[in-house]
Design an enzyme around this catalytic site. Sequence first.
Site, PDB file in Angstrom:
ATOM      1  N   MET A 188       0.813  -1.195   0.000  1.00 50.57           N
ATOM      2  CA  MET A 188       0.000   0.000   0.000  1.00 50.57           C
ATOM      3  C   MET A 188       0.854   1.256   0.000  1.00 50.57           C
ATOM      4  SD  MET A 188      -3.148  -0.685   0.029  1.00 50.57           S
ATOM      5  CE  MET A 188      -4.032  -2.210   0.085  1.00 50.57           C
ATOM      6  N   PRO A 189       1.595   1.513  -0.949  1.00 52.11           N
ATOM      7  CA  PRO A 189       2.162   2.864  -0.940  1.00 52.11           C
ATOM      8  C   PRO A 189       1.155   3.877  -1.473  1.00 52.11           C
ATOM      9  CG  PRO A 189       3.111   1.604  -2.729  1.00 52.11           C
ATOM     10  CD  PRO A 189       2.194   0.681  -1.996  1.00 52.11           C
ATOM     11  N   HIS A 190       1.100   4.996  -0.762  1.00 49.93           N
ATOM     12  CA  HIS A 190       0.371   6.173  -1.252  1.00 49.93           C
ATOM     13  C   HIS A 190       1.404   7.279  -1.361  1.00 49.93           C
ATOM     14  CE1 HIS A 190      -2.614   9.215  -1.951  1.00 49.93           C
ATOM     15  NE2 HIS A 190      -2.190   9.912  -0.902  1.00 49.93           N
TER      16      HIS A 190
END
Length: 75
Positions: free
Chosen positions: A1-3
């Site tokens: 989950m990179p944002h």
Amino acid sequence: MPHIIVKLWPGNSPQQKSELAQRITRDVMDVLTCGEKSVSVAFEEISDDDWKKNVYEPDIVNQPDKLYKKPGYTM
């Protein structure tokens, strides 16, 4: 989950932001070996007048342990 949040000066077109978001997404998928559905990219426009107060000092100067690419300028 990179944002990923990209902070930049105003003035770039929606097409430029879309292209950059696509390229960031591809590189994140390659390096972190994750799927496209895991990646999100946002843009936060900061005016030149507010850059030092809202980005340079809090994100660059005051958080050197989180900085993996230093800018080539000082303020």
